[in-house]
Every structure is written in structure tokens, then in C-alpha cells.
Design a protein around this motif. Structure first.
Motif, short mmCIF file in Angstrom:
data_model
loop_
_atom_site.label_atom_id
_atom_site.label_comp_id
_atom_site.label_asym_id
_atom_site.label_seq_id
_atom_site.Cartn_x
_atom_site.Cartn_y
_atom_site.Cartn_z
N GLU A 188 -16.83 -104.48 67.71
CA GLU A 188 -17.39 -103.37 67.35
C GLU A 188 -17.48 -102.47 68.20
OE1 GLU A 188 -21.90 -103.86 67.27
OE2 GLU A 188 -21.05 -105.19 65.64
N PRO A 189 -17.06 -100.80 68.16
CA PRO A 189 -17.43 -100.67 69.48
C PRO A 189 -18.78 -100.84 69.78
CG PRO A 189 -16.26 -99.42 67.55
CD PRO A 189 -17.59 -100.56 66.63
N LEU A 190 -18.52 -100.41 70.67
CA LEU A 190 -20.02 -100.51 72.24
C LEU A 190 -20.80 -98.46 71.39
CD1 LEU A 190 -18.83 -101.68 75.31
CD2 LEU A 190 -20.79 -102.16 73.65
N PRO A 191 -22.01 -98.02 71.40
CA PRO A 191 -22.89 -97.64 71.45
C PRO A 191 -22.68 -96.35 71.74
CG PRO A 191 -24.42 -98.86 70.76
CD PRO A 191 -22.93 -99.42 71.99
N THR A 192 -21.78 -96.36 73.27
CA THR A 192 -21.36 -95.21 74.20
C THR A 192 -19.66 -94.86 74.61
OG1 THR A 192 -21.31 -97.90 75.94
CG2 THR A 192 -23.08 -96.15 75.92
N ALA A 193 -18.78 -95.92 73.19
CA ALA A 193 -17.21 -95.73 72.93
C ALA A 193 -17.69 -94.11 72.54
CB ALA A 193 -17.36 -96.64 72.15
N THR A 194 -15.97 -93.49 73.52
CA THR A 194 -15.48 -92.63 72.74
C THR A 194 -13.97 -93.55 72.45
OG1 THR A 194 -14.17 -92.89 75.00
CG2 THR A 194 -16.29 -91.46 74.60
N LEU A 195 -13.66 -94.48 72.09
CA LEU A 195 -12.64 -94.92 71.39
C LEU A 195 -13.03 -95.72 70.65
CD1 LEU A 195 -9.81 -95.49 74.15
CD2 LEU A 195 -10.48 -93.78 73.07
N ILE A 196 -12.58 -95.84 69.34
CA ILE A 196 -12.97 -96.95 68.78
C ILE A 196 -11.37 -98.06 67.67
CG2 ILE A 196 -14.94 -95.45 67.63
CD1 ILE A 196 -13.09 -95.02 64.77
N PRO A 197 -11.46 -99.13 66.92
CA PRO A 197 -10.51 -99.59 67.23
C PRO A 197 -9.53 -98.88 65.88
CG PRO A 197 -12.10 -101.09 66.64
CD PRO A 197 -12.78 -99.29 67.05
N GLN A 221 -22.27 -83.84 68.67
CA GLN A 221 -23.12 -84.50 67.19
C GLN A 221 -22.04 -85.14 65.88
OE1 GLN A 221 -25.04 -81.32 66.21
NE2 GLN A 221 -26.87 -81.79 66.96
N ILE A 222 -20.95 -85.05 65.61
CA ILE A 222 -20.06 -85.79 64.16
C ILE A 222 -20.25 -86.68 65.32
CG2 ILE A 222 -17.68 -85.05 63.56
CD1 ILE A 222 -18.20 -82.44 63.33
N THR A 223 -19.33 -86.61 66.91
CA THR A 223 -18.69 -88.35 67.21
C THR A 223 -19.43 -89.08 67.77
OG1 THR A 223 -17.48 -86.77 69.09
CG2 THR A 223 -17.96 -88.53 69.79
N LYS A 224 -21.36 -88.86 67.63
CA LYS A 224 -22.74 -89.82 67.29
C LYS A 224 -21.71 -90.20 66.39
CE LYS A 224 -26.75 -90.36 69.22
NZ LYS A 224 -28.11 -89.68 69.89
N ALA A 225 -21.95 -89.77 65.86
CA ALA A 225 -22.23 -89.87 63.80
C ALA A 225 -21.25 -90.53 64.13
CB ALA A 225 -21.97 -89.05 63.03
N LEU A 226 -19.68 -90.17 64.38
CA LEU A 226 -18.69 -91.66 63.49
C LEU A 226 -19.08 -92.59 64.71
CD1 LEU A 226 -15.72 -88.67 64.12
CD2 LEU A 226 -16.17 -90.23 62.31
N VAL A 227 -19.41 -92.56 65.48
CA VAL A 227 -19.18 -94.29 66.58
C VAL A 227 -20.37 -94.51 65.54
CG1 VAL A 227 -19.73 -94.92 68.61
CG2 VAL A 227 -18.51 -93.49 68.55
N SER A 228 -21.26 -94.40 65.30
CA SER A 228 -22.77 -94.93 64.69
C SER A 228 -22.21 -95.52 62.92
CB SER A 228 -23.81 -94.34 64.03
OG SER A 228 -24.66 -93.92 65.30
N ALA A 229 -21.00 -94.96 62.42
CA ALA A 229 -20.28 -95.13 61.58
C ALA A 229 -19.54 -96.26 61.54
CB ALA A 229 -19.58 -94.05 60.35
#
Length: 209
Positions: free
Chosen positions: A130-139, A30-38
Motif C-alpha cells: 500500500e502507499p505510505l501516507p507521505t507518498a506522491t506516487l501510488i501503484p 488537499q485532493i492529493t492528500k485525499a487520494l493517497v488516503s483513499a
């Protein structure tokens, strides 16, 4: 050939710990999903992660990908199989030293897809990703420079979820304000330090009989 200003991507493990300092209860997923959205929101509004992609030649009618087929996603395949980032905004497109005109020389079908209406040489597409919603890596850039703000943004998302043990709209409001301040700072930084990141609107060419 593609030139990316910062092609690094990082996993979210260090960021999860930062969010847990702010809110307790959510699962790592849940935290990961929120981080990707942010991160998507941060990148979209700040245009911080600048990218320039170049082509020796593009042809009339050709549609090109801005970010998904670029080196940043190719490098990510060392860790994951799926694309991690996509185009967020197209600032301008040039051919040689000339700025091309939207709607006359090309169509932006999306921030990821550009269709050229004529053949051009030495083409440069300038924008942000920007990251994709399915990303597990971010810039990596937003983790290195804006980790606290990103954690605030993710925390606000979680605290605004209704009916959860960690729901806290009042605290979320303060976190969201801190996040928004950082987005504005990042946008100013990008514009001040990357002149190409300022959108260019060329004077429309006219033909007179």
C-alpha cells in the motif's frame, strides 16, 4: 532478488482532474492528500497490489523488510527520493516448497518487518503493498483499473470534512458506497487470480514426548 507482480508507480495528476469532476473548491494539495488516503484504504482492504519477495537465504534472528527495501521503491527513486510504498499484509511465507509457520519459524513484527527464528533457504514472502501516507506516487494498477472508484473514495473523504464549502455528507455516502463496492470487487479478483494471495494457516506442529 525481488519479484514484484506490478512494480509500476504513477503520479496523481490525472486523478486530480477526476476528483474535480465530482467536487469543486479543494486545493490540489488537499485532493492529493485525499487520494493517497483513499489509495491506502483501497490497497489495504483489497490486497490488490500483490507482491512476492524472494531471498536465497535468511538467517536465524535476521529481520527483513518486505516492501520498503524492494525493487518497487528502488525504481521510484528515479522520480522521488523517499520510499513510496510499504507492506500492507503478509499472506504467507515459504521456504522451498514448504509453508513456514507464524510464531514457530518467523514473527511478523509488522506488515513490513519479518523476523526469522531459524535459518532457511529459498525463502518467498508473499503479500500485498500500500502507499505510505507521505507518498506522491501510488501503484499504477489501481489507477488503471479502479480510477473512478479511487476518485469516488477521495471525493467522499473531502465531502465529509466539516465546515468546508464542499462539505456534503449525503453525496459522500453514495460515493463511499461505490468505493466500497470496488474494493470488494478488487479483493475477489485478487483471490481468484492469485492463489498465493489466499492466507495460509498451516496446522501447528506438535512435539510428543
Amino acid at each position: 532478488m525481488a519479484a514484484v507482480m506490478d512494480s509500476r508507480l504513477s503520479n496523481l495528476d490525472p486523478m486530480i482532474a477526476l476528483v474535480r469532476q465530482r467536487v469543486s473548491g479543494p486545493l490540489d494539495s488537499q485532493i492529493t492528500k485525499a487520494l493517497v488516503s483513499a489509495a491506502i484504504d483501497f490497497c489495504k482492504r483489497s490486497a490488490l497490489v500483490h507482491m512476492e519477495r524472494t531471498f536465497d537465504v535468511v538467517y536465524e534472528g535476521q529481520t527483513v523488510s518486505f516492501a520498503k527495501a524492494s525493487s518497487i521503491n528502488r525504481q521510484a527513486r528515479q522520480q522521488v527520493t523517499e520510499p513510496q510504498v510499504t507492506g500492507s499484509v503478509i499472506h504467507r511465507i515459504t521456504a522451498g516448497s514448504n509453508d513456514l509457520q507464524r510464531g514457530v519459524d518467523y514473527h511478523v513484527q509488522s506488515a513490513e518487518s519479518i523476523r526469522f527464528l531459524s535459518e532457511f533457504n529459498d525463502v518467498r514472502i508473499i503479500g500485498a503493498i500500500e502507499p505510505l501516507p507521505t507518498a506522491t506516487l501510488i501503484p499504477t494498477a489501481i489507477i488503471e483499473d479502479y480510477a473512478e472508484a479511487l476518485a469516488d473514495g477521495a471525493t467522499a473523504i473531502l465531502q465529509l470534512q466539516p465546515g468546508k464549502p464542499w462539505t456534503n455528507p449525503d453525496a459522500a455516502g453514495a460515493r463511499k458506497m461505490a468505493f466500497n463496492d470496488a474494493v470488494r470487487d478488487a479483493y475477489r479478483f485478487r483471490v481468484e487470480h492469485t492463489p498465493n494471495a489466499e492466507p495460509y494457516n498451516p496446522v501447528r506442529r506438535r512435539s510428543f514426548c
